[in-house]
Design an enzyme around this catalytic site. Structure first.
Site, PDB file in Angstrom:
ATOM      1  N   PRO A  11       0.790  -1.232   0.000  1.00 61.38           N
ATOM      2  CA  PRO A  11       0.000   0.000   0.000  1.00 61.38           C
ATOM      3  C   PRO A  11       0.826   1.286   0.000  1.00 61.38           C
ATOM      4  CG  PRO A  11      -0.180  -1.161   2.103  1.00 61.38           C
ATOM      5  CD  PRO A  11       0.490  -2.087   1.148  1.00 61.38           C
ATOM      6  N   ASN A  12       0.292   2.238  -0.716  1.00 61.98           N
ATOM      7  CA  ASN A  12       0.811   3.608  -0.821  1.00 61.98           C
ATOM      8  C   ASN A  12       2.042   3.736  -1.724  1.00 61.98           C
ATOM      9  OD1 ASN A  12      -1.145   4.805   1.022  1.00 61.98           O
ATOM     10  ND2 ASN A  12      -0.093   3.654   2.611  1.00 61.98           N
ATOM     11  N   ARG A  19       4.983  10.764  -2.510  1.00 62.79           N
ATOM     12  CA  ARG A  19       4.781  10.431  -1.105  1.00 62.79           C
ATOM     13  C   ARG A  19       6.046  10.710  -0.292  1.00 62.79           C
ATOM     14  NH1 ARG A  19       4.849   4.252   1.146  1.00 62.79           N
ATOM     15  NH2 ARG A  19       4.205   4.800   3.238  1.00 62.79           N
ATOM     16  N   TYR A  24      11.203   8.731   0.921  1.00 58.55           N
ATOM     17  CA  TYR A  24      11.139   7.676  -0.100  1.00 58.55           C
ATOM     18  C   TYR A  24      11.756   8.088  -1.438  1.00 58.55           C
ATOM     19  CZ  TYR A  24       7.992   5.536   3.295  1.00 58.55           C
ATOM     20  OH  TYR A  24       7.476   4.987   4.444  1.00 58.55           O
ATOM     21  N   ASN A  75       8.091  -5.606  -1.436  1.00 58.19           N
ATOM     22  CA  ASN A  75       8.054  -4.525  -0.455  1.00 58.19           C
ATOM     23  C   ASN A  75       6.616  -4.489   0.061  1.00 58.19           C
ATOM     24  OD1 ASN A  75       7.980  -2.245   1.094  1.00 58.19           O
ATOM     25  ND2 ASN A  75       8.988  -0.923  -0.427  1.00 58.19           N
ATOM     26  N   ASP A  88       2.024 -16.036   5.727  1.00 52.85           N
ATOM     27  CA  ASP A  88       1.509 -17.387   5.466  1.00 52.85           C
ATOM     28  C   ASP A  88       1.514 -17.696   3.967  1.00 52.85           C
ATOM     29  OD1 ASP A  88       1.111 -17.866   8.148  1.00 52.85           O
ATOM     30  OD2 ASP A  88      -1.059 -17.579   8.096  1.00 52.85           O
ATOM     31  N   GLU A  99      13.058  -9.323   0.572  1.00 51.15           N
ATOM     32  CA  GLU A  99      12.229  -8.234   1.113  1.00 51.15           C
ATOM     33  C   GLU A  99      12.970  -6.915   0.939  1.00 51.15           C
ATOM     34  OE1 GLU A  99      11.371  -8.882   5.252  1.00 51.15           O
ATOM     35  OE2 GLU A  99      10.321  -6.963   5.478  1.00 51.15           O
ATOM     36  N   HIS A 101      12.848  -2.668   1.637  1.00 52.77           N
ATOM     37  CA  HIS A 101      12.274  -1.432   2.174  1.00 52.77           C
ATOM     38  C   HIS A 101      13.123  -0.279   1.678  1.00 52.77           C
ATOM     39  CE1 HIS A 101       9.540  -3.587   4.734  1.00 52.77           C
ATOM     40  NE2 HIS A 101      10.537  -4.400   5.020  1.00 52.77           N
ATOM     41  N   SER A 103      13.169   2.821   2.850  1.00 55.19           N
ATOM     42  CA  SER A 103      13.734   3.518   4.011  1.00 55.19           C
ATOM     43  C   SER A 103      14.369   2.501   4.953  1.00 55.19           C
ATOM     44  CB  SER A 103      12.626   4.289   4.737  1.00 55.19           C
ATOM     45  OG  SER A 103      11.659   3.386   5.266  1.00 55.19           O
ATOM     46  N   ARG A 108      13.561   4.135  12.168  1.00 51.02           N
ATOM     47  CA  ARG A 108      12.304   4.896  12.227  1.00 51.02           C
ATOM     48  C   ARG A 108      11.507   4.504  13.473  1.00 51.02           C
ATOM     49  NH1 ARG A 108       9.459   4.735   6.550  1.00 51.02           N
ATOM     50  NH2 ARG A 108       8.292   6.446   7.539  1.00 51.02           N
ATOM     51  N   ARG A 112       7.842   0.080  13.215  1.00 56.90           N
ATOM     52  CA  ARG A 112       8.350  -0.362  11.899  1.00 56.90           C
ATOM     53  C   ARG A 112       9.532  -1.320  12.037  1.00 56.90           C
ATOM     54  NH1 ARG A 112       5.842   3.253   8.202  1.00 56.90           N
ATOM     55  NH2 ARG A 112       5.412   5.237   9.224  1.00 56.90           N
TER      56      ARG A 112
HETATM   57  C1  DQA Z   1       8.386   0.860   3.587  1.00 61.60           C
HETATM   58  C2  DQA Z   1       8.516   1.064   5.106  1.00 61.60           C
HETATM   59  C3  DQA Z   1       7.191   0.821   5.804  1.00 61.60           C
HETATM   60  O1  DQA Z   1       7.325   1.019   7.203  1.00 61.60           O
HETATM   61  C4  DQA Z   1       6.150   1.796   5.273  1.00 61.60           C
HETATM   62  O2  DQA Z   1       4.891   1.538   5.883  1.00 61.60           O
HETATM   63  C5  DQA Z   1       6.042   1.796   3.795  1.00 61.60           C
HETATM   64  C6  DQA Z   1       7.265   1.692   2.991  1.00 61.60           C
HETATM   65  C7  DQA Z   1       9.682   1.245   2.839  1.00 61.60           C
HETATM   66  O3  DQA Z   1       9.778   0.893   1.667  1.00 61.60           O
HETATM   67  O4  DQA Z   1      10.549   1.905   3.406  1.00 61.60           O
HETATM   68  O5  DQA Z   1       4.974   1.977   3.251  1.00 61.60           O
HETATM   69  O6  DQA Z   1       8.152  -0.524   3.351  1.00 61.60           O
END
Ligand code: DQA
Length: 147
Positions: A11-12, A19, A24, A75, A88, A99, A101, A103, A108, A112
């Site tokens: 999401p987002n 954003r 980011y 991500n 799961d 995985e 991220h 950031s 943070r 997180r």
């Molecule tokens: C994120 C870090 C997460 O805590 C955050 O909710 C995101 C982006 C990152 O790519 O740094 O939406 O996964």
């Protein structure tokens, strides 16, 4: 399937570039997709890029990956910190999972710091900005070549 890597975004991340660019960065998800696509093709891989704001769509995509992908780069965004269901689903996938991220989640807020997905991931990249996706494509190419 043998050379396809699913790159799954939570999401987002559709608003990447707009954003919180101080966290980011300025690149859009389309920019990231283009870079990953071209880097993957240098390694003989095809990336299938996917983003959703809905947990069930991410889970459905992981289910699809069982038939269609050799590896998953994910991500999970905020679902990293909440979703046992995504963990799961990943546990039913047989290939490597990386995985990403953008950031550094460990620098943070404390909520997180923990990611459910990390328990399943072969490796985790955090804090390298959007370059983390490119690094994970490189790593995935190495892992798939070795398998
Ligand atoms: C994120 C870090 C997460 O805590 C955050 O909710 C995101 C982006 C990152 O790519 O740094 O939406 O996964």
């Amino acid at each position: 399937m043998g050379n396809t890597v699913f790159v799954i975004n939570g999401p987002n991340l559709n608003l990447l570039g707009l954003r919180q660019p101080e966290i980011y960065g300025a690149e859009t998800l389309a920019d990231v997709e283009n870079k990953c696509t071209s880097l993957a093709s240098d390694h003989g891989l095809v990336v299938h890029f996917f983003q959703s704001n809905a947990e069930h769509e991410i889970i459905d995509t992981i289910h699809r990956a069982r038939q269609e992908a050799a590896g998953i780069i994910i991500n999970p965004a905020a679902y990293s910190h909440t979703s046992v269901a995504i963990l799961d689903a990943l546990n039913m996938f047989e290939g490597p999972v990386l995985e990403v991220h953008i950031s550094n989640i460990h620098a943070r807020e404390t909520f997180r710091h923990h990611s459910y997905v990390s328990a399943r991931a072969e490796g985790v990249i955090a804090g390298f900005g959007t370059q983390g996706y490119e690094l994970s494509v490189e790593r995935m190419a190495r892992l798939l070549k070795a398998s």
